[in-house]
Enzyme design. Structure first.
Site, PDB file in Angstrom:
ATOM      1  N   LYS A 115       0.823  -1.209   0.000  1.00 51.62           N
ATOM      2  CA  LYS A 115       0.000   0.000   0.000  1.00 51.62           C
ATOM      3  C   LYS A 115       0.850   1.249   0.000  1.00 51.62           C
ATOM      4  O   LYS A 115       0.500   2.254  -0.619  1.00 51.62           O
ATOM      5  CB  LYS A 115      -0.961   0.014   1.194  1.00 51.62           C
ATOM      6  CG  LYS A 115      -2.169  -0.870   0.980  1.00 51.62           C
ATOM      7  CD  LYS A 115      -3.248  -0.602   2.001  1.00 51.62           C
ATOM      8  CE  LYS A 115      -4.404  -1.566   1.831  1.00 51.62           C
ATOM      9  NZ  LYS A 115      -5.296  -1.598   2.987  1.00 51.62           N
ATOM     10  N   LYS A 197      -4.082 -10.269  -6.948  1.00 59.12           N
ATOM     11  CA  LYS A 197      -5.326 -10.495  -6.213  1.00 59.12           C
ATOM     12  C   LYS A 197      -6.440  -9.591  -6.749  1.00 59.12           C
ATOM     13  O   LYS A 197      -6.173  -8.451  -7.128  1.00 59.12           O
ATOM     14  CB  LYS A 197      -5.045 -10.147  -4.736  1.00 59.12           C
ATOM     15  CG  LYS A 197      -6.157 -10.427  -3.770  1.00 59.12           C
ATOM     16  CD  LYS A 197      -5.859  -9.800  -2.413  1.00 59.12           C
ATOM     17  CE  LYS A 197      -6.088  -8.294  -2.436  1.00 59.12           C
ATOM     18  NZ  LYS A 197      -6.181  -7.682  -1.106  1.00 59.12           N
ATOM     19  N   LYS A 200     -10.795  -4.559  -4.367  1.00 62.24           N
ATOM     20  CA  LYS A 200     -11.882  -3.604  -4.540  1.00 62.24           C
ATOM     21  C   LYS A 200     -11.378  -2.197  -4.827  1.00 62.24           C
ATOM     22  O   LYS A 200     -12.136  -1.346  -5.271  1.00 62.24           O
ATOM     23  CB  LYS A 200     -12.825  -3.630  -3.331  1.00 62.24           C
ATOM     24  CG  LYS A 200     -12.196  -3.336  -1.971  1.00 62.24           C
ATOM     25  CD  LYS A 200     -13.301  -3.201  -0.916  1.00 62.24           C
ATOM     26  CE  LYS A 200     -13.130  -4.065   0.322  1.00 62.24           C
ATOM     27  NZ  LYS A 200     -12.075  -3.635   1.238  1.00 62.24           N
TER      28      LYS A 200
HETATM   29  P1  TYM Z   1     -10.659  -6.137   3.225  1.00 65.18           P
HETATM   30  O1  TYM Z   1     -11.711  -5.108   3.422  1.00 65.18           O
HETATM   31  O2  TYM Z   1      -9.559  -5.826   2.280  1.00 65.18           O
HETATM   32  O3  TYM Z   1     -11.300  -7.500   2.748  1.00 65.18           O
HETATM   33  C1  TYM Z   1     -12.395  -8.082   3.451  1.00 65.18           C
HETATM   34  C2  TYM Z   1     -12.292  -9.593   3.447  1.00 65.18           C
HETATM   35  O4  TYM Z   1     -12.276 -10.094   2.112  1.00 65.18           O
HETATM   36  C3  TYM Z   1     -11.134 -10.927   1.925  1.00 65.18           C
HETATM   37  N1  TYM Z   1     -10.667 -10.743   0.553  1.00 65.18           N
HETATM   38  C4  TYM Z   1     -10.522 -11.736  -0.339  1.00 65.18           C
HETATM   39  N2  TYM Z   1     -10.734 -13.060  -0.264  1.00 65.18           N
HETATM   40  C5  TYM Z   1     -10.493 -13.799  -1.370  1.00 65.18           C
HETATM   41  N3  TYM Z   1     -10.048 -13.274  -2.537  1.00 65.18           N
HETATM   42  C6  TYM Z   1      -9.820 -11.951  -2.660  1.00 65.18           C
HETATM   43  N4  TYM Z   1      -9.382 -11.447  -3.800  1.00 65.18           N
HETATM   44  C7  TYM Z   1     -10.057 -11.119  -1.523  1.00 65.18           C
HETATM   45  N5  TYM Z   1      -9.935  -9.788  -1.296  1.00 65.18           N
HETATM   46  C8  TYM Z   1     -10.310  -9.585  -0.034  1.00 65.18           C
HETATM   47  C9  TYM Z   1     -10.115 -10.427   2.931  1.00 65.18           C
HETATM   48  O5  TYM Z   1      -9.144 -11.402   3.218  1.00 65.18           O
HETATM   49  C10 TYM Z   1     -10.988 -10.097   4.108  1.00 65.18           C
HETATM   50  O6  TYM Z   1     -11.269 -11.249   4.848  1.00 65.18           O
HETATM   51  N6  TYM Z   1      -7.935  -5.556   7.320  1.00 65.18           N
HETATM   52  C11 TYM Z   1      -9.118  -6.171   6.788  1.00 65.18           C
HETATM   53  C12 TYM Z   1     -10.391  -5.762   7.498  1.00 65.18           C
HETATM   54  C13 TYM Z   1     -10.378  -5.945   8.971  1.00 65.18           C
HETATM   55  C14 TYM Z   1     -10.566  -7.185   9.643  1.00 65.18           C
HETATM   56  C15 TYM Z   1     -10.507  -6.858  11.028  1.00 65.18           C
HETATM   57  C16 TYM Z   1     -10.757  -8.491   9.219  1.00 65.18           C
HETATM   58  C17 TYM Z   1     -10.219  -4.992   9.904  1.00 65.18           C
HETATM   59  N7  TYM Z   1     -10.304  -5.518  11.144  1.00 65.18           N
HETATM   60  C18 TYM Z   1     -10.656  -7.871  12.007  1.00 65.18           C
HETATM   61  C19 TYM Z   1     -10.916  -9.479  10.192  1.00 65.18           C
HETATM   62  C20 TYM Z   1     -10.850  -9.165  11.560  1.00 65.18           C
HETATM   63  C21 TYM Z   1      -9.264  -5.779   5.340  1.00 65.18           C
HETATM   64  O7  TYM Z   1      -8.772  -4.760   4.902  1.00 65.18           O
HETATM   65  O8  TYM Z   1     -10.058  -6.576   4.621  1.00 65.18           O
END
Ligand code: TYM
Length: 334
Positions: A115, A197, A200
């Site tokens: 990032k 990957k 979004k």
């Molecule tokens: P974030 O918002 O980027 O993504 C949310 C969830 O989606 C999963 N994910 C994917 N899984 C499969 N293939 C993909 N291409 C893909 N892109 C995203 C992510 O692994 C995630 O599970 N830091 C975290 C959010 C967060 C969080 C937490 C998660 C904040 N606090 C506490 C769990 C527990 C994040 O940015 O996810």
């Protein structure tokens, strides 16, 4: 909510367009697990501040994400659904845990490195500290299980390290959580660049399918997805990353296994295959989109879910925070 069930915590940032990667890697598993666990699902809006947002747009996306959680099948009566910034304990615990986290370990985080390379004009302290806020999210709720995609594995490991480090000094304050990473679908890849990957926040919208993309857009994105010159629907992530990714998407959307998918498309061309992948995505997303649209028109209902979720989360979070404050030697407010 029965007290004896083990507890889940997970969340999604209300940044960009929520994709089928988020659905397959995270939300669909949350829906599956909701009966076995006491589950807490958060809209992590504080995390989203690490990049610049248009304020009204961020508010809209957070509300839309709540509607999406419900539309995907998370029952607000069974699960705690809430917005991170509504529960101040998240930010408060982050401060304390910052003092138990090392610069060295944070600078090794792959997501931080990626990032900060992408946002070189805005490498802020929040971006660096992001995993500590995530650790606080999880540790506040004495979480047993964290269902996430593969990209969050490292953040879960540092969460465990921070929790264990704190416990080693002060006794069993935090439960040390386990990751739940699905065997298939933990890393859905970009449609046009299957070595990366699906994200979004990707600038090229053709790289991802948003959960809210209209049907014709979904079909077009599937048709244009990168494959290879072999014309054989065979799972081989190294040599056929594009086709393998589409097979994974199809398998997750239909509930079929990869060998079954291989057999189904034996002798068929990529045209038919891509059409079927697009249709499988539509079949899952159409009812979600309908419910999402209905919920977005009912602001009072979403507000009520948000308020109820925050109140329930707050009660649980306060308990842990008070324990932490006491352990580290802060004076209780008289
Ligand atoms: P974030 O918002 O980027 O993504 C949310 C969830 O989606 C999963 N994910 C994917 N899984 C499969 N293939 C993909 N291409 C893909 N892109 C995203 C992510 O692994 C995630 O599970 N830091 C975290 C959010 C967060 C969080 C937490 C998660 C904040 N606090 C506490 C769990 C527990 C994040 O940015 O996810």
């Amino acid at each position: 909510m029965a007290e004896h069930k083990p507890r889940i915590f997970s969340g999604i940032q209300p940044s960009g367009n929520i994709t089928i990667g988020n659905y397959i890697g995270a939300i669909s598993n949350w829906v599956r697990l909701q009966d076995e666990y006491e589950s807490i699902y958060c809209i992590v809006d504080l995390h989203a501040l690490t990049v610049r947002n248009e304020p009204a747009e961020l508010r809209r996306r957070a509300r839309s994400l709540l509607a999406l959680y419900i539309a995907c099948g998370l029952d607000p009566a069974k699960n705690i659904l809430f917005v991170q910034s509504h529960v101040p304990a998240h930010a408060e615990l982050t401060w304390v845990l910052n003092c138990y986290t090392y610069m060295g370990e944070l600078s090794r985080m792959t997501q931080y490195k990626e990032k900060s390379a992408r946002h070189s004009e805005n490498i802020n302290a929040g971006l660096f500290d992001y995993p500590v806020l995530m650790a606080s999210d999880i540790l506040l709720y004495q979480t047993d299980l964290v269902p996430i995609g593969e990209d969050q594995r490292q953040h879960l490991e540092i969460t465990r390290d921070i929790g264990e480090r704190f416990n080693n000094v002060y006794g069993d304050v935090f439960k040390i959580p386990e990751a739940y990473i699905p065997k298939v679908g933990a890393r859905i890849m970009s449609l046009l660049e299957p070595a990366a990957k699906m994200s979004k926040s990707d600038e090229n919208v053709n790289n991802f399918i948003s959960i809210l993309d209209p049907p014709d857009v979904i079909m077009r994105k599937c048709r244009r997805a990168v494959t290879d010159s072999e014309a054989e629907v065979r799972f081989d992530e190294t040599n056929k990353p594009g086709v393998s990714n589409l097979m994974t998407i199809y398998a997750c959307m239909t509930g079929k296994g990869i060998p079954e998918v291989e057999k189904e498309f034996d002798g068929k061309g990529y045209g038919d295959f891509k059409q079927a992948v697009g249709q499988s995505v539509l079949d899952i997303l159409a009812p979600i989109q309908d419910t999402h649209a209905r919920l977005m028109a009912d602001k009072a209902y979403l507000d009520q879910v948000m308020a109820g979720g925050a109140a329930r989360a707050e009660g649980l979070a306060r308990r842990t925070l008070q324990k932490v404050y006491k352990k580290v030697g802060l004076i209780p407010r008289p």
